[in-house]
Scaffold this motif. Structure first.
Motif, short mmCIF file in Angstrom:
data_model
loop_
_atom_site.label_atom_id
_atom_site.label_comp_id
_atom_site.label_asym_id
_atom_site.label_seq_id
_atom_site.Cartn_x
_atom_site.Cartn_y
_atom_site.Cartn_z
N ALA A 246 0.81 -1.21 0.00
CA ALA A 246 0.00 0.00 0.00
C ALA A 246 0.84 1.26 0.00
O ALA A 246 0.31 2.37 0.03
CB ALA A 246 -0.93 0.00 1.21
N ASP A 247 2.19 1.10 -0.01
CA ASP A 247 3.07 2.27 -0.01
C ASP A 247 3.87 2.31 -1.31
O ASP A 247 3.60 1.56 -2.25
CB ASP A 247 4.00 2.24 1.20
CG ASP A 247 4.73 0.90 1.32
OD1 ASP A 247 5.01 0.28 0.27
OD2 ASP A 247 5.02 0.46 2.45
N ASP A 248 4.86 3.16 -1.36
CA ASP A 248 5.68 3.28 -2.56
C ASP A 248 7.09 2.71 -2.34
O ASP A 248 8.06 3.17 -2.93
CB ASP A 248 5.76 4.73 -3.04
CG ASP A 248 6.44 5.64 -2.03
OD1 ASP A 248 6.61 5.19 -0.87
OD2 ASP A 248 6.79 6.77 -2.38
N VAL A 249 7.18 1.71 -1.46
CA VAL A 249 8.44 1.01 -1.23
C VAL A 249 8.46 -0.26 -2.05
O VAL A 249 7.53 -1.07 -1.98
CB VAL A 249 8.63 0.68 0.27
CG1 VAL A 249 9.91 -0.12 0.48
CG2 VAL A 249 8.66 1.95 1.09
N PHE A 250 9.49 -0.44 -2.85
CA PHE A 250 9.59 -1.58 -3.75
C PHE A 250 10.95 -2.23 -3.56
O PHE A 250 11.98 -1.58 -3.71
CB PHE A 250 9.41 -1.13 -5.20
CG PHE A 250 9.28 -2.24 -6.20
CD1 PHE A 250 8.05 -2.79 -6.50
CD2 PHE A 250 10.41 -2.74 -6.84
CE1 PHE A 250 7.93 -3.82 -7.44
CE2 PHE A 250 10.30 -3.76 -7.77
CZ PHE A 250 9.06 -4.30 -8.07
N PHE A 251 10.97 -3.52 -3.18
CA PHE A 251 12.22 -4.24 -2.87
C PHE A 251 13.00 -3.51 -1.78
O PHE A 251 14.22 -3.45 -1.81
CB PHE A 251 13.08 -4.40 -4.11
CG PHE A 251 12.67 -5.55 -5.00
CD1 PHE A 251 11.43 -6.13 -4.89
CD2 PHE A 251 13.55 -6.04 -5.95
CE1 PHE A 251 11.05 -7.18 -5.71
CE2 PHE A 251 13.18 -7.10 -6.78
CZ PHE A 251 11.93 -7.67 -6.65
N GLY A 252 12.26 -2.93 -0.82
CA GLY A 252 12.90 -2.28 0.32
C GLY A 252 13.43 -0.90 0.04
O GLY A 252 14.04 -0.27 0.93
N ARG A 279 17.11 -2.54 -8.05
CA ARG A 279 16.87 -2.87 -6.64
C ARG A 279 17.02 -4.38 -6.44
O ARG A 279 16.52 -5.16 -7.24
CB ARG A 279 15.48 -2.40 -6.22
CG ARG A 279 15.22 -0.95 -6.60
CD ARG A 279 13.83 -0.50 -6.25
NE ARG A 279 13.51 0.80 -6.84
CZ ARG A 279 12.55 1.61 -6.42
NH1 ARG A 279 11.80 1.25 -5.40
NH2 ARG A 279 12.33 2.76 -7.01
N VAL A 280 17.69 -4.76 -5.38
CA VAL A 280 18.00 -6.16 -5.15
C VAL A 280 17.02 -6.76 -4.14
O VAL A 280 16.85 -6.23 -3.04
CB VAL A 280 19.44 -6.32 -4.63
CG1 VAL A 280 19.77 -7.80 -4.43
CG2 VAL A 280 20.43 -5.70 -5.61
N ALA A 281 16.39 -7.86 -4.53
CA ALA A 281 15.41 -8.53 -3.65
C ALA A 281 16.12 -9.31 -2.55
O ALA A 281 17.19 -9.89 -2.77
CB ALA A 281 14.53 -9.46 -4.47
N LYS A 282 15.51 -9.34 -1.38
CA LYS A 282 16.03 -10.12 -0.26
C LYS A 282 15.06 -11.21 0.17
O LYS A 282 15.41 -12.08 0.97
CB LYS A 282 16.31 -9.19 0.93
CG LYS A 282 17.36 -8.13 0.65
CD LYS A 282 17.57 -7.23 1.87
CE LYS A 282 18.61 -6.15 1.57
NZ LYS A 282 18.81 -5.24 2.74
N ASP A 283 13.84 -11.15 -0.36
CA ASP A 283 12.81 -12.10 0.05
C ASP A 283 12.54 -13.13 -1.05
O ASP A 283 13.16 -13.11 -2.11
CB ASP A 283 11.51 -11.34 0.36
CG ASP A 283 11.69 -10.32 1.47
OD1 ASP A 283 12.32 -10.67 2.47
OD2 ASP A 283 11.20 -9.18 1.32
N THR A 284 11.61 -14.01 -0.77
CA THR A 284 11.17 -15.00 -1.75
C THR A 284 9.67 -14.89 -1.94
O THR A 284 8.94 -14.51 -1.03
CB THR A 284 11.51 -16.43 -1.29
OG1 THR A 284 10.87 -16.69 -0.03
CG2 THR A 284 13.01 -16.62 -1.13
#
Length: 309
Positions: A246-252, A279-284
């Motif tokens: 719901a915010d504008d944060v993408f991949f942290g 942007r580098v993903a940290k999750d799966t």
């Protein structure tokens, strides 16, 4: 000579038995002893002490009675579950847990598909993730502690490498910890195939969502979100196991991205180290390409509506 042999039934039976035994040794037992008959994938590793403990729990609780761990080389199965199973994946499975019945989905490619937190929540209360699930609750595993001496004995029996520190590290670990560790290892010896359907950023113009602002598409997206995404991302995308949408944060990283970046992530899933718009993903996160383009665009339209965009 042959005629004389036929006239002596006892001698004939003995000779025939010897010939059959020699043939059996040459065609069956000798090949089974050769190294090439026991392949191992390059990425395959023996189970760690915690993973082996989880495998034992998986077997003890009868998970293989409802879940298979083998994907047949059929198009429908590969699309749904991932790459088909390879013989070299199971070199350390003693016994293998292929199963024969799918009351629940196949788990051959479950490793790394979801974050650890998803597995903990799912096993504690499966219905909280999938309301129609008939899987029993395994919350009791969070209170049951693994037995380090027993696991050490199992490591020795399986001839798996371990150290005293590995066994000491089991202290304080629950059976739930072990089961999650095992599931996160299943199927990871096979490298996942990329399934991109939109070109990488910088190589094309950003593709606009053809369903952006469409009321019917947003309504469909809301239904799809509740069915596929809400368990991790929370009601209305407010966040939970997965991040808030719901915010504008993408991949942290704070800052908006284009609609087709959301599309790519939903279609392809997420793996740690994956790069999207720098942007580098940290999750799966699992892929949802099986939904098809229109439904994925509907999901993007709904997510954008939640963001007020």
């Amino acid at each position: 000579m042959a005629g004389e042999l036929y006239n002596k039934p006892i001698l004939f039976a003995v000779v025939a038995t010897v010939v059959i035994l020699i043939g059996t040794l040459v065609t069956m037992f000798y090949p089974m002893m050769r190294q090439e008959m026991h392949p191992k994938l390059d990425n395959l590793k023996p189970y760690t002490a915690l993973q082996l403990a989880g495998k034992d729990i998986y077997q003890r609780e009868g998970c293989n009675n409802c879940h298979t761990q083998t994907v047949r080389p059929l198009k429908t199965e590969v699309i749904r579950y991932g790459d088909y199973s390879k013989a070299g994946e199971f070199a350390y499975d003693r016994p293998f847990l292929w199963g024969s019945k799918r009351t629940g989905p196949d788990l051959a490619r479950i490793g790394g598909k979801y974050p650890d937190a998803w597995h903990y929540a799912h096993h504690e209360n499966p219905q909280s993730m999938f309301p129609k699930s008939n899987m029993p609750k395994y919350a009791f595993l969070k209170k049951a502690m693994v037995d380090p001496p027993a696991i050490e004995a199992h490591m020795k029996a399986n001839d798996f490498p371990y150290t005293a520190a590995d066994i000491s590290a089991l202290a304080g670990k629950t059976e739930m910890d072990a089961l999650v560790a095992y599931l996160q290892s299943v199927g990871t010896a096979v490298k996942k195939k990329a399934s991109r359907v939109v070109a990488e950023a910088g190589a094309r113009q950003h593709e606009k969502n053809p369903l952006a602002g469409d009321a019917k598409a947003i309504a469909l997206g809301k239904t799809l979100f509740a069915e596929n995404c809400e368990a991790c991302h929370g009601a209305n995308g407010q966040g939970g196991i997965g991040p808030s949408l719901a915010d504008d944060v993408f991949f942290g990283v704070k800052g908006d991205v284009a609609d087709d970046d959301y599309f790519e992530v939903i279609n392809n899933g997420i793996e740690p180290g994956m790069v999207e718009e720098g942007r580098v993903a940290k999750d799966t996160m699992p892929e949802f390409k099986a939904l098809g383009k229109d439904k994925i665009w509907s999901l993007v339209a709904y997510i954008r509506s939640v963001q007020g965009k």
